[in-house]
Structure formats: structure tokens, C-alpha cells
Design an enzyme around this catalytic site. Structure first.
Site, PDB file in Angstrom:
ATOM      1  N   CYS A 137      -0.557   3.972   2.001  1.00  0.00           N
ATOM      2  CA  CYS A 137      -0.215   3.848   3.517  1.00  0.00           C
ATOM      3  C   CYS A 137       1.045   4.173   3.992  1.00  0.00           C
ATOM      4  CB  CYS A 137      -0.777   2.544   4.004  1.00  0.00           C
ATOM      5  SG  CYS A 137      -2.154   1.897   3.271  1.00  0.00           S
ATOM      6  N   ASP A 138       1.999   3.479   3.255  1.00  0.00           N
ATOM      7  CA  ASP A 138       3.374   3.563   3.669  1.00  0.00           C
ATOM      8  C   ASP A 138       4.404   4.501   2.953  1.00  0.00           C
ATOM      9  OD1 ASP A 138       2.515   1.718   5.683  1.00  0.00           O
ATOM     10  OD2 ASP A 138       2.861  -0.034   4.514  1.00  0.00           O
ATOM     11  N   CYS A 152       0.786  -1.117  -0.109  1.00  0.00           N
ATOM     12  CA  CYS A 152      -0.082  -0.034   0.032  1.00  0.00           C
ATOM     13  C   CYS A 152       0.776   1.276   0.213  1.00  0.00           C
ATOM     14  CB  CYS A 152      -1.132  -0.052   1.224  1.00  0.00           C
ATOM     15  SG  CYS A 152      -1.880   1.214   1.340  1.00  0.00           S
TER      16      CYS A 152
END
Ligand code: FAD
Ligand code: NAP
Length: 312
Positions: free
Chosen positions: A137-138, A134
């Protein structure tokens, strides 16, 4: 008869349960085959959920408070795997593992999707600790640092482009010369100076220590290995949508799906079958984020309340 059966206890399902029961609906049961929480419980960190900004907390810690809140208003939990949902006349029959079945007026399916694993050494050990699926997300954890992306489809190249605006360099490792992604996406990626295409290559191993990933070994088709230091690894080799509960005994889907097995819903999370809703990562065009899955769950539950009122 349940007023509503919710299948899947990730962010979408838990939020649907909260909104349904707090909105006054009785007889609402959430069927979750494991502990509620969903995919995010595999993450070591979450910093893009508004209102939660605690760097020392894991995805598991994050979801802990959700459970307390979501079950407070009367949502029931059955730790059972659902095999199948079928519409029988005006209502639904939910078949559970083992053959037992439950009737419900409405169903919200929130069984998520599972990113595929590529199968290189260290992938499972470092999943969520430097191996990510992701970018939204990261990606920020690698601000101004190099990252490696694995895959040659639309997702890999679109996410590589997203990462190129955050990270210093993005190395896209793909096992063939030709990319599977759409031509305009390939052209856009090729124009970006800090994206480097590493074709005819694969990830041999991801290496690291207790703190997480420290580097990756990339092997080309001639067997030569290049070690990349200080890089996070993003794996985009496809997704499995957890849609089997929506298949009938002949293996046909009971509602409209797109070519990739995602459930087609409208902005109310309604599927093509009356009384059946889908929310979260399994629906079309899902941003695959906790915040959007939770939003979907809330929308679906409000629609369920309205639908049941109309029926009575
Ligand atoms: P899921 O979370 O996938 O939940 C589905 C649930 O359904 C699961 O608990 C599963 O056990 C259950 N289930 C499936 N089939 C059945 C069945 N047949 N019967 C009963 N139960 C069933 N998002 C962010 O916003 N920020 C982040 O930082 C972030 N980091 C992530 C890190 C990792 C390592 C991963 C894997 C994901 C991350 N995500 C992040 C994405 C986020 O977790 C998902 O978008 C979100 O969890 C989707 O919620 P969902 O409820 O749709 O599905
Ligand atoms: P995908 O199209 O299946 O691509 C997966 C990629 O990963 C392929 O390049 C594949 O290589 C590679 N791969 C698979 N297994 C691997 C392994 N074990 N090791 C190394 N590489 C591996 O998946 P996706 O990109 O997630 O897309 C899924 C579907 O959604 C596609 O139909 C795509 O078009 C669509 N999509 C569309 C959009 C858009 O329209 N904007 C955006 C995202 C996704 P090979 O090419 O060699 O097989």
C-alpha cells in the site's frame, strides 16, 4: 430466514452484499459492529485501487461511495457484533452480541485481520501517517527514500525485500540477533545490498509533526539511541486474524483453518462447511489489499447465489 448473512462490512463484505443483492438475492443482511468501511478507513491515502486516483482523498472518503452503492440494491445493515456462527442442520444460526440469534441459509464471513502493534512511543498517533503495516500500500510513497522495517519474521523480511526494490535503503530493526523467518528468506535479504540489518534493537519512538512521521529513534540493547531522519516506518510484528466468530462454544473452529488461524478456502471462497464462505484478509494467502478483498467478496456472493439456486 435470511438467504445470506454477511459478517463484516469492509471491502469484502460490502462487495459481497452488492453482488448478492444486485444478482437478485432477497433477504441479505450485513452485520457490521461499527460503521461499514473496514480497515482502509484508517488510511490517510489510497492510490492503488484502479479507477480512484485522487490524492487529496482519505480512506474514509474512498469508502463513502462504496456504502451508497452497496446498499442501493437492497442490502440491509445491522450495526451488531456477531459472536458466533453455527451450522444447525441445513442452515446456520448467527448469534449476536446480547444473545439474540438469526437464521440464515448461507454465511459469508469477512471479518478481516488486524495487524499487531509493537507498542513503541508514537505508534498509535502516527498510524496511517507514516507508520504503516502494508508495504504494497505505502511503499511507493517512499520511492528512492530510506525506510525502516520493524520485525524479524517472514512477513518483515519478505516485505523488506519488496521495499528494497522501491526505496533507496531499508533498515530492518529486530529485537534479537536471530531471525524467525525461514532460512532462504534470510539469505535472500542478506544478499540485497540496500537492506541493512539492525539487530538487538527496537524502535524507541517515532517522531513527527502534523504532516506525519519525520524520523525514528532506534535503541539498541546497550541503551544507545540512533536517530534516523526522513524515513517511513513499516511494522510487521504479526497479525491477529478476526476469526472468533468461527469458534464454537468449546473454542473449536467450525471449519478448516491453517496454523495461523486463517480460513482455508478454495478459489470459490468455499470453506470446508457447505454454505459457509470466507472472503478478504481473513482467508489463506490473502494479498491483504482492498482490490483483492473486493474480488473475494464478489466471488463468494456469486457462489452463494448458485448454492441457493441448487437448494431450491
Ligand atoms: P476489513 O477491512 O478488516 O473489514 C472487516 C470488518 O469486519 C471491519 O469493519 C470490522 O469492524 C468487522 N468485524 C470484525 N469482526 C466482527 C464481528 N465479530 N461482528 C461484526 N463485524 C465484525 N489496501 C490497499 O489495497 N491499498 C492501500 O493503500 C491500503 N492501505 C491501508 C492502510 C491502512 C492504515 C490499513 C490498516 C490497511 C490498508 N490496506 C490497504 C489494507 C486494506 O484495508 C485491507 O486489505 C482490506 O480492508 C481488507 O478488507 P476486508 O473486508 O477483508 O477486512
Ligand atoms: P511472526 O512470525 O510472529 O514474527 C513477528 C516478528 O515480530 C518476530 O520476529 C518478533 O520478534 C517480532 N515482534 C513481535 N512483537 C514485537 C514487538 N512488540 N516489538 C518488536 N518486535 C516484535 O509474524 P509474521 O512474520 O507476520 O508471520 C506470521 C506467520 O505467517 C508465521 O508463522 C510465518 O512463518 C508465516 N508467514 C509465512 C510466509 C511464507 O511462508 N512465505 C510469509 C509470511 C508469513 P521475535 O522473533 O523476537 O519473537
Amino acid at each position: 430466514m435470511l438467504n445470506c448473512a454477511i459478517i463484516g462490512g469492509g471491502p469484502a463484505g460490502l462487495t459481497a452484499g452488492l453482488y448478492a443483492t444486485r444478482g437478485g438475492l432477497k433477504n441479505v443482511t450485513l452485520f457490521e459492529m461499527g460503521m461499514p468501511g473496514g480497515q482502509i478507513t484508517q488510511s490517510s491515502e489510497i492510490e492503488n485501487y484502479p479507477g480512484f486516483f485522487e490524492h487529496d482523498k482519505t480512506g474514509m472518503d474512498f469508502m463513502d461511495t462504496w456504502q451508497k452503492q452497496c446498499f442501493y440494491f437492497g442490502l440491509k445493515h445491522e450495526m451488531k457484533k456477531v459472536e458466533r456462527v453455527a451450522k444447525t442442520g441445513e442452515h446456520f444460526t448467527i448469534t449476536l452480541e446480547g444473545g439474540e440469534s438469526v437464521e440464515a441459509m448461507t454465511v459469508i464471513v469477512c471479518t478481516g485481520s488486524t495487524p499487531k502493534r509493537a507498542g513503541f512511543k508514537g505508534e498509535d498517533a502516527f498510524f496511517g501517517k507514516g507508520v504503516s503495516t502494508c508495504a504494497t500500500c505505502d511503499g511507493f510513497f517512499y520511492k528512492n527514500k530510506p525506510v525502516t522495517v520493524l520485525g524479524g519474521g517472514d512477513t518483515a523480511l519478505e516485505e523488506a525485500f519488496y521495499l528494497s526494490n522501491i526505496c533507496s535503503d531499508v533498515y530492518v530493526v529486530h529485537r534479537r540477533e536471530e531471525f524467525r523467518a525461514a532460512p532462504p528468506t534470510i539469505e535472500r535479504v542478506m544478499r540485497k545490498e540496500n537492506i541493512h540489518l539492525v539487530t538487538n534493537s527496537f524502535i524507541d519512538e517515532v517522531v513527527g509533526n502534523v504532516m506525519g512521521v519525520t524520523g525514528v529513534n532506534i535503541k539498541n540493547n546497550n541503551g544507545e539511541i540512533t536517530h534516523m531522519d526522513n524515513t517511513g516506518l513499516f511494522v510487521f510484528v504479526g497479525h491477529n486474524v478476526n476469526n472468533s466468530v468461527l469458534k464454537d462454544e468449546k473454542g473449536e473452529f467450525i471449519c478448516a483453518m491453517n496454523d495461523w488461524g486463517q480460513v482455508i478456502v478454495d478459489l470459490s471462497m468455499k470453506t470446508s462447511v457447505e454454505g459457509l464462505f470466507a472472503a478478504g484478509d481473513m482467508r489463506i494467502q490473502a494479498p491483504k489489499q482492498v482490490v483483492s478483498a473486493a474480488g473475494d467478496g464478489a466471488v463468494a456472493a456469486l457462489q452463494v447465489i448458485a448454492y441457493i439456486q441448487e437448494q431450491s
